[in-house]
Design a protein around this motif. Structure first.
Motif, PDB file in Angstrom:
ATOM      1  N   VAL A 258      -0.602   7.118   7.835  1.00 28.60           N
ATOM      2  CA  VAL A 258      -0.250   6.851   9.358  1.00 28.60           C
ATOM      3  C   VAL A 258      -0.883   5.566   9.738  1.00 28.60           C
ATOM      4  O   VAL A 258      -0.299   4.853  10.416  1.00 28.60           O
ATOM      5  CB  VAL A 258      -1.266   8.117   9.977  1.00 28.60           C
ATOM      6  N   GLN A 259      -1.950   5.057   9.094  1.00 29.38           N
ATOM      7  CA  GLN A 259      -2.505   3.713   9.225  1.00 29.38           C
ATOM      8  C   GLN A 259      -1.547   2.794   8.886  1.00 29.38           C
ATOM      9  O   GLN A 259      -1.466   1.658   9.416  1.00 29.38           O
ATOM     10  CB  GLN A 259      -4.037   3.721   8.564  1.00 29.38           C
ATOM     11  N   GLU A 260      -0.936   2.989   7.627  1.00 27.91           N
ATOM     12  CA  GLU A 260      -0.006   1.980   7.027  1.00 27.91           C
ATOM     13  C   GLU A 260       1.132   1.844   7.931  1.00 27.91           C
ATOM     14  O   GLU A 260       1.746   0.659   7.846  1.00 27.91           O
ATOM     15  CB  GLU A 260       0.283   2.214   5.595  1.00 27.91           C
TER      16      GLU A 260
ATOM     17  N   MET B 224       4.401  -1.252  12.072  1.00 28.12           N
ATOM     18  CA  MET B 224       5.015  -1.253  13.413  1.00 28.12           C
ATOM     19  C   MET B 224       4.366  -2.431  14.236  1.00 28.12           C
ATOM     20  O   MET B 224       5.080  -3.058  14.927  1.00 28.12           O
ATOM     21  CB  MET B 224       5.226  -0.021  14.222  1.00 28.12           C
ATOM     22  N   THR B 225       2.972  -2.362  14.228  1.00 21.67           N
ATOM     23  CA  THR B 225       2.558  -3.433  15.045  1.00 21.67           C
ATOM     24  C   THR B 225       2.675  -4.895  14.638  1.00 21.67           C
ATOM     25  O   THR B 225       2.834  -5.929  15.406  1.00 21.67           O
ATOM     26  CB  THR B 225       0.961  -3.303  14.952  1.00 21.67           C
ATOM     27  N   ALA B 226       2.813  -4.991  13.184  1.00 22.76           N
ATOM     28  CA  ALA B 226       3.083  -6.282  12.799  1.00 22.76           C
ATOM     29  C   ALA B 226       4.290  -6.747  12.775  1.00 22.76           C
ATOM     30  O   ALA B 226       4.547  -8.009  13.183  1.00 22.76           O
ATOM     31  CB  ALA B 226       2.660  -6.418  10.931  1.00 22.76           C
ATOM     32  N   SER B 227       5.375  -5.717  12.889  1.00 23.06           N
ATOM     33  CA  SER B 227       6.763  -6.115  13.154  1.00 23.06           C
ATOM     34  C   SER B 227       6.813  -6.601  14.644  1.00 23.06           C
ATOM     35  O   SER B 227       7.740  -7.495  14.855  1.00 23.06           O
ATOM     36  CB  SER B 227       7.323  -4.947  12.774  1.00 23.06           C
TER      37      SER B 227
ATOM     38  N   ASN C 229       0.772  -1.228   0.163  1.00 21.94           N
ATOM     39  CA  ASN C 229       0.169   0.170  -0.117  1.00 21.94           C
ATOM     40  C   ASN C 229       0.975   1.362  -0.133  1.00 21.94           C
ATOM     41  O   ASN C 229       0.545   2.166  -0.688  1.00 21.94           O
ATOM     42  CB  ASN C 229      -0.861  -0.019   1.029  1.00 21.94           C
ATOM     43  N   ILE C 230       1.913   1.290   0.780  1.00 16.78           N
ATOM     44  CA  ILE C 230       2.809   2.599   0.895  1.00 16.78           C
ATOM     45  C   ILE C 230       3.401   2.653  -0.431  1.00 16.78           C
ATOM     46  O   ILE C 230       3.541   3.735  -1.045  1.00 16.78           O
ATOM     47  CB  ILE C 230       3.752   2.405   2.174  1.00 16.78           C
TER      48      ILE C 230
END
Length: 124
Positions: free
Chosen positions: A88-90, A95-98, A27-28
């Motif tokens: 911001v969402q991506e 970060m949370t997935a990492s 997405n990014i």
């Protein structure tokens, strides 16, 4: 055996977080890629099933228009279309997935260490 089910759960968690990382990075990467005038934008997301089988899915997304009449992908009105990406969402997803992936790796390593220690105790 209970250890096998724990390992399966950890592996499924690692696969889920890897797919979330992949979706967010796609997405990014597509945020500044011009779309054809007749093309539609896609947003990648991870769908999860009841059995932890996750798959990467493309869903329709909104577009944003930028006025750039000199761009080769500009439409008749001089607008270039891009996928609308909430950075911001991506980035939060990245970060949370990492961190989730790292937590699963730590769980795997801890279980491995405990298993090796149990085998070492049993051998004595």
């Amino acid at each position: 055996m209970a250890i096998d089910s724990i390992l399966d759960t950890v592996r499924a968690g690692m696969a889920q977080e890897r797919l979330r990382l992949d979706a967010a990075s796609r997405n990014i990467a597509s945020a500044n890629v011009a779309l054809p005038a007749d093309g539609s934008a896609q947003r990648w997301q991870v769908g999860a099933g009841r059995d932890f089988a996750a798959q990467l899915q493309a869903v329709p997304a909104d577009t944003r228009e930028v006025s750039d009449p000199g761009h080769p992908m500009a439409d008749a009105q001089g607008f270039v279309h891009y996928a609308r990406v909430d950075m911001v969402q991506e980035m939060t997803t990245l970060m949370t997935a990492s961190r989730g992936y790292e937590a699963n790796v730590r769980s795997f390593n801890m279980l491995r260490g405990m298993t090796l220690r149990a085998l070492d105790i049993g051998a004595k």
